[in-house]
Design a protein around this motif. Structure first.
Motif, mmCIF file in Angstrom:
data_model
loop_
_atom_site.group_PDB
_atom_site.id
_atom_site.type_symbol
_atom_site.label_atom_id
_atom_site.label_comp_id
_atom_site.label_asym_id
_atom_site.label_seq_id
_atom_site.Cartn_x
_atom_site.Cartn_y
_atom_site.Cartn_z
ATOM 1 N N ALA A 18 122.460 112.796 62.269
ATOM 2 C CA ALA A 18 122.881 111.997 61.118
ATOM 3 C C ALA A 18 123.469 110.656 61.540
ATOM 4 N N ALA A 19 123.988 110.583 62.760
ATOM 5 C CA ALA A 19 124.585 109.334 63.248
ATOM 6 C C ALA A 19 123.555 108.372 63.819
ATOM 7 N N GLU A 20 122.323 108.818 64.013
ATOM 8 C CA GLU A 20 121.311 107.958 64.634
ATOM 9 C C GLU A 20 121.092 106.635 63.904
ATOM 10 N N PRO A 21 121.039 106.598 62.566
ATOM 11 C CA PRO A 21 120.814 105.309 61.896
ATOM 12 C C PRO A 21 121.883 104.261 62.192
ATOM 13 N N LEU A 22 123.068 104.681 62.635
ATOM 14 C CA LEU A 22 124.121 103.727 62.981
ATOM 15 C C LEU A 22 123.862 103.018 64.307
ATOM 16 N N HIS A 23 122.848 103.477 65.044
ATOM 17 C CA HIS A 23 122.594 102.939 66.384
ATOM 18 C C HIS A 23 121.226 102.293 66.516
#
Length: 367
Positions: free
Chosen positions: A273-278
């Protein structure tokens, strides 16, 4: 006996048994006369990875929000933080800082309200949200917070505008009333300001959008520190260094809090879920947000004697806050477009519950 209607229907094709799990209608016997009920859509097969969604569509529908909402998120932070700074300046007798933060906060909340209405399409849609007050709805509570803050800060700012213009506003007998309510209104805006800065984080986290929902515990802390950066940065741009000391202190604290809160938030999120932030545009914005926050925070600490350096540091902090808000916004939009960000965290959550021995509820038994 075949009816006239059934006679026009083609014979139902025979079906071969398919492997895999199916979702849809039960199997029915085939009849060559076409009188059996036929499926209007093909059977859905759930793939092993479940990364393609249903019929190739996303599992979660992306919110129909444009950059106007991202701008509103940023300006809400500017306004809320400015209200707090203005209240502090009012209590400590810093007239220039009080006036500039009040006027800056009023301008921010005004432009933010225009951006919000522009996204809604019609002003009456915002008015309709004020017809009720629903504690369980962040949208309803946020509408009342925005209205209360705008009213209180507006009253206090009009008093400063009246003084700035040499009492030339056509207030008449209302001028004495305005002077009486100015101080309480300024303090009220300072009290509601933090709520305005943070309620949008609760609003995003309350949605089903994967990345926003995954950060719901820590996003309020990120938005509070981001609002501190924005408000202190605007104050450093508009206020002489002699009265901007509280803004510089808030900027340094906000920069440290922004970097720490963002990293803690990402570490507590599901890794998928945190991938789009990177990645992509959100990843670029979030990386620049951290860099600008560090540079602006250091600049705030060393700019106590330089007006130019103070203003430059303030602009850097404003940019850092904008990058954070826009980055979080676009990361959520991107996460809703790919079913992978919805399905994989759900499966991991389910597996963790089962591993913990929670197998007797509707989540684990109905999957």
């Amino acid at each position: 006996m075949t009816s006239d209607y059934d006679a026009t229907r083609p014979p139902e094709p025979s079906r071969k048994r398919r492997r895999g799990k199916r979702i849809g209608a039960l199997r029915r016997p085939c009849r060559a006369d076409g009188s059996a009920e036929m499926s209007m859509v093909p059977d859905v097969e759930v793939e092993k990875l479940s990364g393609a969604g249903y019929y190739g569509h996303p599992v979660v529908k992306p919110p129909p929000w444009g950059d106007e909402i991202a701008l509103y998120l940023f300006l809400g932070g500017v306004a809320g933080g400015s209200g707090v700074l203005a209240a502090g300046a009012q209590l400590t007798g810093r007239d220039a800082l009080r006036r500039n933060t009040r006027l800056g906060g009023l301008a921010a909340v005004g432009v933010g309200a225009v951006a919000l209405v522009a996204d809604l399409g019609r002003p009456d849609r915002f008015y309709n949200m004020l017809r009720t007050f629903k504690v369980t709805s962040p949208m309803s509570v946020g509408s009342w917070i925005l209205s209360a803050f705008s009213g209180a800060l507006g009253v206090a700012a009009v008093a400063d505008i009246d003084r700035l213009t040499g009492e030339r506003l056509p207030l008449g007998p209302l001028r004495s009333v305005l002077r009486t309510v100015e101080a309480p209104a300024g303090l009220a805006a300072g009290g509601v300001g933090p709520l305005l800065a943070v309620y949008t984080a609760v609003l995003l986290g309350d949605t089903a959008t994967p990345t926003w929902n995954a950060m719901h515990r820590d996003l309020p802390f990120v938005f509070v520190s981001s609002a501190s950066l924005a408000a202190s940065g605007l104050a450093m741009v508009t206020t002489p260094v002699g009265e901007a000391a509280p803004a510089r202190v808030l900027a340094a604290l906000g920069a440290a809090g922004d970097v720490a809160a963002t990293r803690i938030m990402e570490s507590r999120m599901d890794s998928v879920a945190a991938e789009p932030l990177h990645h992509g545009t959100p990843g670029t914005l979030m990386r620049w947000a951290e860099r600008l926050a560090v540079v602006g925070g250091i600049g705030a600490m060393v700019s106590g004697r330089s007006r130019i350096l103070s203003a430059a540091s303030g602009m850097t902090l404003l940019a850092a806050s904008a990058c954070t808000r826009f980055g979080v916004f676009h990361a959520g939009i991107e996460s809703a477009k790919d079913p992978r960000y919805t399905i994989i965290p759900q499966k991991r959550h389910l597996a963790a519950r089962r591993a913990a021995g929670i197998v007797d509820d509707s989540i684990t038994t109905g999957y």
